[in-house]
Design an enzyme around this catalytic site. Structure first.
Site, PDB file in Angstrom:
ATOM      1  N   SER A  25      26.471  37.961  29.482  1.00 42.84           N
ATOM      2  CA  SER A  25      27.493  37.938  28.426  1.00 42.84           C
ATOM      3  C   SER A  25      27.557  39.272  27.694  1.00 42.84           C
ATOM      4  O   SER A  25      28.361  39.434  26.773  1.00 42.84           O
ATOM      5  CB  SER A  25      27.215  36.804  27.440  1.00 42.84           C
ATOM      6  OG  SER A  25      25.878  36.846  26.989  1.00 42.84           O
ATOM      7  N   ASN A 112      18.955  29.835  21.852  1.00 43.37           N
ATOM      8  CA  ASN A 112      19.928  28.774  21.558  1.00 43.37           C
ATOM      9  C   ASN A 112      20.263  28.694  20.070  1.00 43.37           C
ATOM     10  O   ASN A 112      21.436  28.609  19.694  1.00 43.37           O
ATOM     11  CB  ASN A 112      19.417  27.434  22.074  1.00 43.37           C
ATOM     12  CG  ASN A 112      19.227  27.442  23.578  1.00 43.37           C
ATOM     13  OD1 ASN A 112      19.637  28.385  24.258  1.00 43.37           O
ATOM     14  ND2 ASN A 112      18.593  26.405  24.112  1.00 43.37           N
ATOM     15  N   THR A 157      69.856  23.665   8.787  1.00 38.34           N
ATOM     16  CA  THR A 157      69.119  22.596   9.469  1.00 38.34           C
ATOM     17  C   THR A 157      69.772  22.510  10.844  1.00 38.34           C
ATOM     18  O   THR A 157      70.985  22.752  10.972  1.00 38.34           O
ATOM     19  CB  THR A 157      69.221  21.235   8.745  1.00 38.34           C
ATOM     20  OG1 THR A 157      70.595  20.881   8.657  1.00 38.34           O
ATOM     21  CG2 THR A 157      68.633  21.287   7.337  1.00 38.34           C
ATOM     22  N   HIS A 158      68.955  22.245  11.859  1.00 39.46           N
ATOM     23  CA  HIS A 158      69.465  22.251  13.237  1.00 39.46           C
ATOM     24  C   HIS A 158      70.085  23.596  13.622  1.00 39.46           C
ATOM     25  O   HIS A 158      70.959  23.654  14.482  1.00 39.46           O
ATOM     26  CB  HIS A 158      70.485  21.128  13.470  1.00 39.46           C
ATOM     27  CG  HIS A 158      70.074  19.800  12.921  1.00 39.46           C
ATOM     28  ND1 HIS A 158      69.344  18.873  13.636  1.00 39.46           N
ATOM     29  CD2 HIS A 158      70.246  19.267  11.685  1.00 39.46           C
ATOM     30  CE1 HIS A 158      69.109  17.813  12.879  1.00 39.46           C
ATOM     31  NE2 HIS A 158      69.635  18.029  11.686  1.00 39.46           N
ATOM     32  N   LYS A 285      70.577  49.683  22.449  1.00 36.47           N
ATOM     33  CA  LYS A 285      69.622  48.637  22.080  1.00 36.47           C
ATOM     34  C   LYS A 285      68.559  49.083  21.081  1.00 36.47           C
ATOM     35  O   LYS A 285      68.066  50.198  21.124  1.00 36.47           O
ATOM     36  CB  LYS A 285      68.895  48.151  23.343  1.00 36.47           C
ATOM     37  CG  LYS A 285      69.818  47.432  24.296  1.00 36.47           C
ATOM     38  CD  LYS A 285      70.002  45.995  23.930  1.00 36.47           C
ATOM     39  CE  LYS A 285      68.869  45.185  24.526  1.00 36.47           C
ATOM     40  NZ  LYS A 285      69.065  43.765  24.255  1.00 36.47           N
ATOM     41  N   ASN A 287      65.302  46.861  19.964  1.00 38.29           N
ATOM     42  CA  ASN A 287      64.694  45.539  20.186  1.00 38.29           C
ATOM     43  C   ASN A 287      63.588  45.225  19.180  1.00 38.29           C
ATOM     44  O   ASN A 287      62.796  46.103  18.848  1.00 38.29           O
ATOM     45  CB  ASN A 287      64.118  45.469  21.596  1.00 38.29           C
ATOM     46  CG  ASN A 287      65.199  45.640  22.660  1.00 38.29           C
ATOM     47  OD1 ASN A 287      66.324  45.179  22.474  1.00 38.29           O
ATOM     48  ND2 ASN A 287      64.872  46.320  23.733  1.00 38.29           N
ATOM     49  N   GLU A 292      58.663  39.871  18.464  1.00 38.05           N
ATOM     50  CA  GLU A 292      58.611  39.209  19.782  1.00 38.05           C
ATOM     51  C   GLU A 292      57.179  39.122  20.300  1.00 38.05           C
ATOM     52  O   GLU A 292      56.763  38.105  20.851  1.00 38.05           O
ATOM     53  CB  GLU A 292      59.468  39.971  20.793  1.00 38.05           C
ATOM     54  CG  GLU A 292      60.954  39.770  20.586  1.00 38.05           C
ATOM     55  CD  GLU A 292      61.761  40.647  21.535  1.00 38.05           C
ATOM     56  OE1 GLU A 292      62.434  40.089  22.402  1.00 38.05           O
ATOM     57  OE2 GLU A 292      61.716  41.891  21.413  1.00 38.05           O
ATOM     58  N   TYR A 319      21.885  22.317  24.073  1.00 39.08           N
ATOM     59  CA  TYR A 319      22.552  23.543  24.504  1.00 39.08           C
ATOM     60  C   TYR A 319      22.829  23.526  26.000  1.00 39.08           C
ATOM     61  O   TYR A 319      22.007  23.088  26.799  1.00 39.08           O
ATOM     62  CB  TYR A 319      21.683  24.774  24.167  1.00 39.08           C
ATOM     63  CG  TYR A 319      22.315  26.055  24.684  1.00 39.08           C
ATOM     64  CD1 TYR A 319      23.259  26.743  23.919  1.00 39.08           C
ATOM     65  CD2 TYR A 319      22.020  26.541  25.953  1.00 39.08           C
ATOM     66  CE1 TYR A 319      23.872  27.887  24.405  1.00 39.08           C
ATOM     67  CE2 TYR A 319      22.633  27.688  26.449  1.00 39.08           C
ATOM     68  CZ  TYR A 319      23.553  28.353  25.665  1.00 39.08           C
ATOM     69  OH  TYR A 319      24.170  29.482  26.153  1.00 39.08           O
ATOM     70  N   GLN A 324      28.268  29.742  26.361  1.00 37.47           N
ATOM     71  CA  GLN A 324      28.469  31.192  26.407  1.00 37.47           C
ATOM     72  C   GLN A 324      29.961  31.524  26.507  1.00 37.47           C
ATOM     73  O   GLN A 324      30.389  32.605  26.127  1.00 37.47           O
ATOM     74  CB  GLN A 324      27.712  31.771  27.606  1.00 37.47           C
ATOM     75  CG  GLN A 324      27.797  33.274  27.716  1.00 37.47           C
ATOM     76  CD  GLN A 324      26.737  33.814  28.667  1.00 37.47           C
ATOM     77  OE1 GLN A 324      25.560  33.746  28.379  1.00 37.47           O
ATOM     78  NE2 GLN A 324      27.161  34.313  29.805  1.00 37.47           N
ATOM     79  N   LYS A 327      32.659  32.673  23.323  1.00 41.79           N
ATOM     80  CA  LYS A 327      32.862  33.932  22.601  1.00 41.79           C
ATOM     81  C   LYS A 327      34.201  34.593  22.857  1.00 41.79           C
ATOM     82  O   LYS A 327      34.881  35.024  21.925  1.00 41.79           O
ATOM     83  CB  LYS A 327      31.728  34.900  22.937  1.00 41.79           C
ATOM     84  CG  LYS A 327      30.452  34.455  22.273  1.00 41.79           C
ATOM     85  CD  LYS A 327      29.240  35.131  22.844  1.00 41.79           C
ATOM     86  CE  LYS A 327      28.034  34.258  22.632  1.00 41.79           C
ATOM     87  NZ  LYS A 327      28.061  32.986  23.398  1.00 41.79           N
TER      88      LYS A 327
END
Ligand code: ARG
Length: 465
Positions: A25, A112, A157-158, A285, A287, A292, A319, A324, A327
């Site tokens: 790890s 552990n 709304t909607h 453009k 963007n 996003e 354990y 592991q 993380k």
């Protein structure tokens, strides 16, 4: 066998090279080095306190660890995959540096309880960082909310124009979402701040350890009650990631609104150039990349949450190495949240508003239809009948291309004789928002009061932290 491993006494063959890399790890858990060292210093100090280590051994360990921390920070430390993880890398280096005393550090402890402790210390700091980062976005929202308390926009709304609202009110809605996020993280911090150390491998240890002593040294609020649970519990990681996922979903929703609002169809806001990119083929453009990306990144944090839940689901006590795998999703969630919040804190103050476009959009779309119905009710018409009358007026508006405020009094009176000249007071969007003047509603006066309360709530939370 003589390898540099700390556990190979019972082994006859070396670890397969692929398995060594597969089980290690260290590529990702090295970022726990500071917490690992703090935990080890507290543990060694406690062992000396109860007489398991001599003061000289304690001092050698503590000084050795402090030097190793400096070594890591200077970049001189050599991480070894053969030593598997951050714990054994540091312990092995300690033994190399200080000899015999170093071999005693792991007395009465296991990786552990060690890793569970490290992770909790790490996340405790993570939560504090996230809270500050959320508050920065909230403060930015409050500045806009106050400045735009009178700015009118259509409320939806909607995604259909519903009733006019103030832009400040809309910003305060975002504030509330973040406020819940902040309290969620604060709540989860209480369950993070419980110390597993002393659980050792799973059953506790035969040494006369003083867990309360270690907990005080590390700033833990509580000591884990059950050793089996202490080494296997990752609920705190799930809770953190769940809070992170909800926060990201909120940021994703803000993003979606900014993306819509900055389109030429809405044209309510303009995002700063510094937060946008162009197209390699379409010269016109601009963007909204940052919103996003934040919207897209919400997916990975939701994935982190699902990954963690699934990782835990099948585990028997206590354990298991599965843990592991906690993380990477956890760190990913933390990094993504901090990055996205930073982007928002920098972006929000630099959004420019197209107030005329918002106003015009609010004036179109019959956004004051409810106000007309409420007006009729005040003139004695039952709400259902008023609803019907206004519906007919709207129908006429659609057919003739006029909004309600653009019709003549005679035209309006054609739908109900209860309508008088004062109707035009309620048909304006400014009149509409001003009339929604109670706690939590959109009137400018209410928005200003809500901003004052929100500042107090933010300050109160900062005071507690
Ligand atoms: N690297 C391990 C982890 O992250 C540390 C604990 C390992 N314990 C063990 N008994 N193999 O969970």
């Amino acid at each position: 066998m003589t390898t540099d491993k700390l556990w190979d006494g019972r082994f006859r063959e070396p670890t397969d090279a692929f398995v060594e890399a597969f089980t290690a790890s260290i590529p990702f858990d090295r970022r726990l080095y500071r917490q690992d060292i703090a935990g080890s210093i507290a543990h060694a100090t406690m062992l000396a306190h109860v007489g398991v280590l001599s003061p000289a051994e304690r001092d050698a360990i503590v000084n050795g660890l402090i030097e190793i921390e400096a070594e890591i920070e200077s970049g001189a430390f050599e991480w070894s995959v053969a030593l598997e993880d951050v714990h054994m890398n540091i312990e092995s280096r300690l033994i190399a540096r200080i000899g015999e005393a170093g071999k005693k550090l792991h007395t009465g402890r296991s990786r552990n309880d060690q890793v569970a402790t490290d992770l909790r210390l790490y996340l405790r700091d993570g939560v504090d960082e996230v809270s500050v980062a959320i508050a920065r976005v909230q403060e930015a929202l409050l500045v806009i909310a106050e400045r735009e308390a009178e700015t009118i926009m259509p409320g939806f709304t909607h995604l259909q124009v519903a009733q006019p609202v103030t832009f400040g009110h809309h910003m305060l809605a975002w504030f509330e979402m973040l406020q819940r996020d902040r309290t969620r993280f604060a709540d989860c911090r209480r369950r993070i701040n419980v110390m597993p150390l002393g659980a050792a491998a799973l059953a506790g240890t035969s040494y006369p350890i003083d867990r309360a002593f270690t907990a005080r040294a590390l700033g833990f609020e509580e000591v884990a009650e059950n050793s089996l649970d202490a080494v296997s519990d990752r609920d705190f990681a799930v809770e953190f990631t769940a809070a992170a996922a909800i926060l990201m979903v909120h940021l994703s929703r803000f993003s979606e609104e900014l993306i819509l609002w900055s389109s030429s169809q809405f044209d309510f806001v303009e995002l700063p150039d510094a937060f946008c990119t162009g197209s390699s083929i379409m010269p016109q453009k601009k963007n909204p990349d940052v919103p996003e990306l934040v919207r897209g990144k919400s997916g990975r944090v939701v994935g982190d949450l699902v990954g963690l839940l699934t990782m835990i689901k099948g585990q028997p006590l206590a354990y298991n190495k599965d843990n592991q795998e906690d993380k990477e999703p956890l760190f990913d969630a933390l990094d993504t949240v901090l990055g996205s919040l930073r982007a928002y804190a920098d972006l929000v103050p630099n959004i420019s508003l197209r107030r005329q476009n918002m106003l015009r959009a609010a004036q179109r779309g019959f956004s004051t239809a409810t106000d007309l119905a409420d007006y009729l009710v005040r003139k004695g018409v039952a709400f259902r009948d008023a609803h019907e009358v206004v519906g007919k007026a709207v129908r006429h508006g659609i057919d003739s291309g006029k909004d309600l405020a653009e019709m003549t009094l005679a035209e309006l009176q054609g739908f109900s004789t209860s309508i008088a000249a004062d109707v035009f007071d309620v048909l304006t969007v400014a009149g509409s928002v001003a009339s929604r003047n109670h706690f939590g509603a959109t009137a400018p006066e209410q928005v200003r009061q809500a901003v004052v309360r929100a500042r107090g709530r933010l300050a109160a939370a900062a005071g507690k932290g």
